[in-house]
Design a protein around this motif. Structure first.
Motif, PDB file in Angstrom:
ATOM      1  N   ALA A   1       8.071 -17.350  24.605  1.00 17.01           N
ATOM      2  CA  ALA A   1       6.864 -16.878  24.673  1.00 17.01           C
ATOM      3  C   ALA A   1       5.794 -17.385  25.491  1.00 17.01           C
ATOM      4  O   ALA A   1       5.204 -17.086  26.542  1.00 17.01           O
ATOM      5  CB  ALA A   1       6.433 -16.285  23.440  1.00 17.01           C
ATOM      6  N   GLU A   2       5.794 -18.908  25.381  1.00 13.28           N
ATOM      7  CA  GLU A   2       4.996 -19.823  25.892  1.00 13.28           C
ATOM      8  C   GLU A   2       5.200 -19.811  27.376  1.00 13.28           C
ATOM      9  O   GLU A   2       4.422 -19.692  28.209  1.00 13.28           O
ATOM     10  CB  GLU A   2       4.943 -20.901  25.411  1.00 13.28           C
ATOM     11  N   VAL A   3       6.638 -19.951  27.939  1.00 11.08           N
ATOM     12  CA  VAL A   3       7.036 -19.988  29.217  1.00 11.08           C
ATOM     13  C   VAL A   3       6.676 -18.547  29.777  1.00 11.08           C
ATOM     14  O   VAL A   3       6.213 -18.360  30.964  1.00 11.08           O
ATOM     15  CB  VAL A   3       8.655 -19.822  29.356  1.00 11.08           C
ATOM     16  N   MET A   4       6.655 -17.299  29.258  1.00 10.81           N
ATOM     17  CA  MET A   4       6.226 -16.267  29.805  1.00 10.81           C
ATOM     18  C   MET A   4       4.957 -16.026  29.854  1.00 10.81           C
ATOM     19  O   MET A   4       4.207 -15.263  30.431  1.00 10.81           O
ATOM     20  CB  MET A   4       6.898 -14.936  29.070  1.00 10.81           C
ATOM     21  N   GLY A   5       4.128 -16.618  29.022  1.00 13.03           N
ATOM     22  CA  GLY A   5       2.692 -16.689  28.761  1.00 13.03           C
ATOM     23  C   GLY A   5       2.131 -15.397  28.101  1.00 13.03           C
ATOM     24  O   GLY A   5       1.194 -14.754  28.286  1.00 13.03           O
TER      25      GLY A   5
END
Length: 141
Positions: free
Chosen positions: A88-92
């Motif tokens: 989720a952090e990678v996707m933002g």
């Protein structure tokens, strides 16, 4: 949204995005669209998630319609919570949780429980009651 659907379908056809194969020779599902809502479904792989991010960026570049990624959720079934948070952090976007509501229907819940069918049952009962009221006519005797 039709252009977005075509983009996702082409990514699946070319192997850049892997949808979920339904059992018993069923189709591969990669996305569901309703009005301005999109549900993208796929195998849990980092490259798959990065492909979704690329498709969203290209869609924005082509259409000018920006996806509000901060309102978007990433969920995984049978995936470690830390892994979901990392991706989720990678996707933002936000790390979502299962089960969740989509168009008033609980997805990802144990549907063997009667209580999980209650919202669907209520919708049908309300619509049926409305239909019955419209079809009744008062006879004069």
């Amino acid at each position: 949204m039709e252009v977005f659907s075509c983009m996702v379908s082409r990514a699946c056809d070319s192997g850049r995005l892997k949808g979920v194969k339904l059992p018993i020779g069923g189709p591969i599902i990669s996305h569901l669209l309703y009005a301005e809502d999109a549900l993208i479904i796929g195998e849990w792989e980092e490259e798959n998630i990065r492909s979704v991010a690329r498709i969203l960026r290209v869609f924005y570049a082509c259409s000018g319609l920006k996806i509000n990624i901060h309102k978007s959720n990433l969920m995984g079934m049978g995936v470690d919570e830390e892994e979901i948070a990392r991706m989720a952090e990678v996707m933002g976007c936000i790390k979502g949780s299962v089960p969740f509501n989509y168009l008033g229907i609980l997805l990802g819940a144990n549907m063997n429980r009667v209580s999980n069918w209650e919202p669907i049952f209520s919708i049908f009962m309300n619509r049926l009651a409305s239909w019955k009221a419209h079809t009744l006519s008062i006879g004069v005797g």
